[in-house]
Design a protein around this motif. Structure first.
Motif, PDB file in Angstrom:
ATOM      1  N   ALA A  98       0.812  -1.219   0.000  1.00 17.33           N
ATOM      2  CA  ALA A  98       0.000   0.000   0.000  1.00 17.33           C
ATOM      3  C   ALA A  98       0.843   1.265   0.000  1.00 17.33           C
ATOM      4  N   LEU A  99       2.157   1.146   0.162  1.00 16.02           N
ATOM      5  CA  LEU A  99       3.012   2.330   0.124  1.00 16.02           C
ATOM      6  C   LEU A  99       2.948   2.966  -1.267  1.00 16.02           C
ATOM      7  N   PRO A 100       3.031   4.284  -1.351  1.00 13.61           N
ATOM      8  CA  PRO A 100       2.999   4.938  -2.667  1.00 13.61           C
ATOM      9  C   PRO A 100       4.184   4.535  -3.537  1.00 13.61           C
ATOM     10  N   VAL A 101       3.892   4.033  -4.702  1.00 15.34           N
ATOM     11  CA  VAL A 101       4.957   3.612  -5.614  1.00 15.34           C
ATOM     12  C   VAL A 101       5.889   4.774  -5.946  1.00 15.34           C
ATOM     13  N   ALA A 102       5.323   5.963  -6.125  1.00 17.18           N
ATOM     14  CA  ALA A 102       6.131   7.125  -6.508  1.00 17.18           C
ATOM     15  C   ALA A 102       7.133   7.523  -5.436  1.00 17.18           C
ATOM     16  N   SER A 103       6.913   7.060  -4.205  1.00 18.99           N
ATOM     17  CA  SER A 103       7.821   7.435  -3.120  1.00 18.99           C
ATOM     18  C   SER A 103       9.056   6.542  -3.049  1.00 18.99           C
ATOM     19  N   CYS A 104       9.050   5.425  -3.767  1.00 24.33           N
ATOM     20  CA  CYS A 104      10.140   4.450  -3.677  1.00 24.33           C
ATOM     21  C   CYS A 104      11.186   4.724  -4.755  1.00 24.33           C
ATOM     22  N   PRO A 105      12.449   4.918  -4.380  1.00 21.23           N
ATOM     23  CA  PRO A 105      13.484   5.239  -5.364  1.00 21.23           C
ATOM     24  C   PRO A 105      14.143   4.022  -6.009  1.00 21.23           C
ATOM     25  N   PHE A 106      13.680   2.818  -5.682  1.00 20.38           N
ATOM     26  CA  PHE A 106      14.352   1.606  -6.160  1.00 20.38           C
ATOM     27  C   PHE A 106      13.493   0.909  -7.213  1.00 20.38           C
ATOM     28  N   ASP A 107      14.098   0.595  -8.332  1.00 20.80           N
ATOM     29  CA  ASP A 107      13.388   0.047  -9.484  1.00 20.80           C
ATOM     30  C   ASP A 107      13.645  -1.449  -9.592  1.00 20.80           C
ATOM     31  N   ALA A 108      12.575  -2.250  -9.546  1.00 20.00           N
ATOM     32  CA  ALA A 108      12.703  -3.693  -9.735  1.00 20.00           C
ATOM     33  C   ALA A 108      11.679  -4.181 -10.749  1.00 20.00           C
ATOM     34  N   ARG A 109      11.373  -3.318 -11.721  1.00 20.96           N
ATOM     35  CA  ARG A 109      10.431  -3.713 -12.755  1.00 20.96           C
ATOM     36  C   ARG A 109      11.080  -4.710 -13.720  1.00 20.96           C
ATOM     37  N   ILE A 110      10.261  -5.264 -14.593  1.00 21.09           N
ATOM     38  CA  ILE A 110      10.685  -6.405 -15.404  1.00 21.09           C
ATOM     39  C   ILE A 110      11.968  -6.148 -16.194  1.00 21.09           C
ATOM     40  N   THR A 177       6.001  -6.491  14.005  1.00 22.89           N
ATOM     41  CA  THR A 177       6.848  -7.211  13.065  1.00 22.89           C
ATOM     42  C   THR A 177       8.051  -6.381  12.648  1.00 22.89           C
ATOM     43  N   VAL A 178       9.079  -7.087  12.171  1.00 24.46           N
ATOM     44  CA  VAL A 178      10.300  -6.472  11.667  1.00 24.46           C
ATOM     45  C   VAL A 178      10.635  -7.142  10.341  1.00 24.46           C
ATOM     46  N   LEU A 179      10.959  -6.362   9.329  1.00 24.46           N
ATOM     47  CA  LEU A 179      11.343  -6.901   8.027  1.00 24.46           C
ATOM     48  C   LEU A 179      12.859  -6.896   7.890  1.00 24.46           C
ATOM     49  N   ILE A 180      13.403  -7.997   7.382  1.00 27.91           N
ATOM     50  CA  ILE A 180      14.846  -8.106   7.187  1.00 27.91           C
ATOM     51  C   ILE A 180      15.130  -8.573   5.761  1.00 27.91           C
ATOM     52  N   ASP A 181      16.428  -8.576   5.403  1.00 28.33           N
ATOM     53  CA  ASP A 181      16.899  -9.041   4.093  1.00 28.33           C
ATOM     54  C   ASP A 181      16.161  -8.341   2.952  1.00 28.33           C
ATOM     55  N   VAL A 182      16.383  -7.041   2.855  1.00 27.50           N
ATOM     56  CA  VAL A 182      15.596  -6.214   1.924  1.00 27.50           C
ATOM     57  C   VAL A 182      16.413  -5.753   0.712  1.00 27.50           C
ATOM     58  N   SER A 183      17.482  -6.450   0.374  1.00 24.29           N
ATOM     59  CA  SER A 183      18.354  -5.981  -0.707  1.00 24.29           C
ATOM     60  C   SER A 183      17.674  -5.987  -2.072  1.00 24.29           C
ATOM     61  N   ARG A 184      16.557  -6.706  -2.227  1.00 26.03           N
ATOM     62  CA  ARG A 184      15.844  -6.752  -3.511  1.00 26.03           C
ATOM     63  C   ARG A 184      14.617  -5.842  -3.527  1.00 26.03           C
ATOM     64  N   LEU A 185      14.390  -5.090  -2.483  1.00 24.08           N
ATOM     65  CA  LEU A 185      13.208  -4.246  -2.404  1.00 24.08           C
ATOM     66  C   LEU A 185      13.179  -3.241  -3.555  1.00 24.08           C
ATOM     67  N   GLY A 186      11.995  -3.014  -4.091  1.00 26.93           N
ATOM     68  CA  GLY A 186      11.861  -2.032  -5.159  1.00 26.93           C
ATOM     69  C   GLY A 186      10.486  -2.078  -5.785  1.00 26.93           C
ATOM     70  N   VAL A 187      10.236  -1.160  -6.678  1.00 26.00           N
ATOM     71  CA  VAL A 187       8.959  -1.113  -7.392  1.00 26.00           C
ATOM     72  C   VAL A 187       8.891  -2.297  -8.352  1.00 26.00           C
ATOM     73  N   SER A 188       7.889  -3.127  -8.171  1.00 26.14           N
ATOM     74  CA  SER A 188       7.757  -4.349  -8.957  1.00 26.14           C
ATOM     75  C   SER A 188       6.297  -4.767  -8.962  1.00 26.14           C
ATOM     76  N   ASP A 189       5.988  -5.793  -9.733  1.00 26.17           N
ATOM     77  CA  ASP A 189       4.652  -6.361  -9.691  1.00 26.17           C
ATOM     78  C   ASP A 189       4.432  -7.044  -8.338  1.00 26.17           C
ATOM     79  N   ARG A 190       3.209  -6.936  -7.810  1.00 25.86           N
ATOM     80  CA  ARG A 190       2.913  -7.520  -6.501  1.00 25.86           C
ATOM     81  C   ARG A 190       3.128  -9.036  -6.479  1.00 25.86           C
ATOM     82  N   HIS A 191       3.025  -9.683  -7.643  1.00 25.91           N
ATOM     83  CA  HIS A 191       3.171 -11.133  -7.675  1.00 25.91           C
ATOM     84  C   HIS A 191       4.604 -11.585  -7.388  1.00 25.91           C
TER      85      HIS A 191
END
Length: 232
Positions: A98-110, A177-191
């Motif tokens: 639910a976070l705004p996609v435009a706010s994320c500076p990391f790109d993980a699109r196809i 909760t706490v999230l870890i191992d986030v090196s792949r985080l980025g804007v991507s398809d939810r799937h």
């Protein structure tokens, strides 16, 4: 290995180092009350950004691709009751997506992940022995051809974790909760995230996840993103 002085100072000179700990292996060590990773700036920068929205481990030091993280002191969902794990993961992922996609500076699109997959194959970083059973007997290069040929034409973009599985979600006794191992985080398809949940959880836990997340996924997208994960 030559360990930077900043890292040694952060963990303490008398800290006992070990790589035998829950859900972690490779270039990750427990050192005193800290975890030390050969992570690079990708994870450091993503932790800093995600930490503005979710709880993540505190960065105690960073030097020459060595990352020192404080021990959160909470177990992961890897050993939790399956229905509880599915429910918590669905709730957390719904909030993350639910976070705004435009706010994320990391790109993980196809296009980005396909390029990374290709570079991993060329660098010999993709081990066919680790492939899922239905991909055994195929070379990384052959599997990459299949990945490219079947890439989706559209993306339902969200801020995705990129490695969303039970060991990477820690659950405190109070339910936080706490999230870890986030090196792949980025804007991507939810799937990309949902595919790993379906792979890692049993049927009962997946049902709990779906109820908490609130969306029935597209099977063909789950298959493609599971295929993508073979390259990382």
């Amino acid at each position: 290995m030559e360990i930077p002085g900043e890292v040694l100072a952060a963990v303490g000179e008398d800290a006992v180092w070990s790589n035998e700990h829950e859900g972690l292996s490779g270039d990750v060590w427990r050192a005193g009350s800290s975890y030390v990773k050969r992570a690079g700036v990708d994870e450091r920068d993503r932790l800093r950004w995600l930490g503005e929205h979710f709880e993540v481990p505190e960065i105690k030091a960073f030097a020459n691709d060595w990352l020192v993280l404080a021990d959160v002191g909470a177990p992961s969902l890897a050993a939790a009751d399956p229905v509880l794990a599915g429910t918590v993961m669905g709730t957390v992922l719904r909030s993350l997506h639910a976070l705004p996609v435009a706010s994320c500076p990391f790109d993980a699109r196809i296009p980005v992940v396909l390029d990374k997959a290709r570079r991993n194959v060329e660098a010999g970083l993709v081990d066919p022995e680790d492939f899922d059973d239905d991909n055994r007997g195929v070379t990384p290069a052959e599997l990459l051809e299949r990945l490219i040929a079947t890439a989706p034409e559209d993306e339902d973009l969200v801020v995705a974790h990129g490695d969303f599985c039970p060991p990477n979600v820690l659950l405190r006794p109070d339910g936080s909760t706490v999230l870890i191992d986030v090196s792949r985080l980025g804007v991507s398809d939810r799937h990309r995230d949902i595919a790993l949940v379906h792979r890692e959880l049993g049927e009962e836990a997946v049902d709990a996840f779906t109820r908490a997340y609130g969306l029935n996924p597209r099977p063909e997208m789950l298959s493609w993103y599971r295929l993508l994960d073979e390259f990382f």
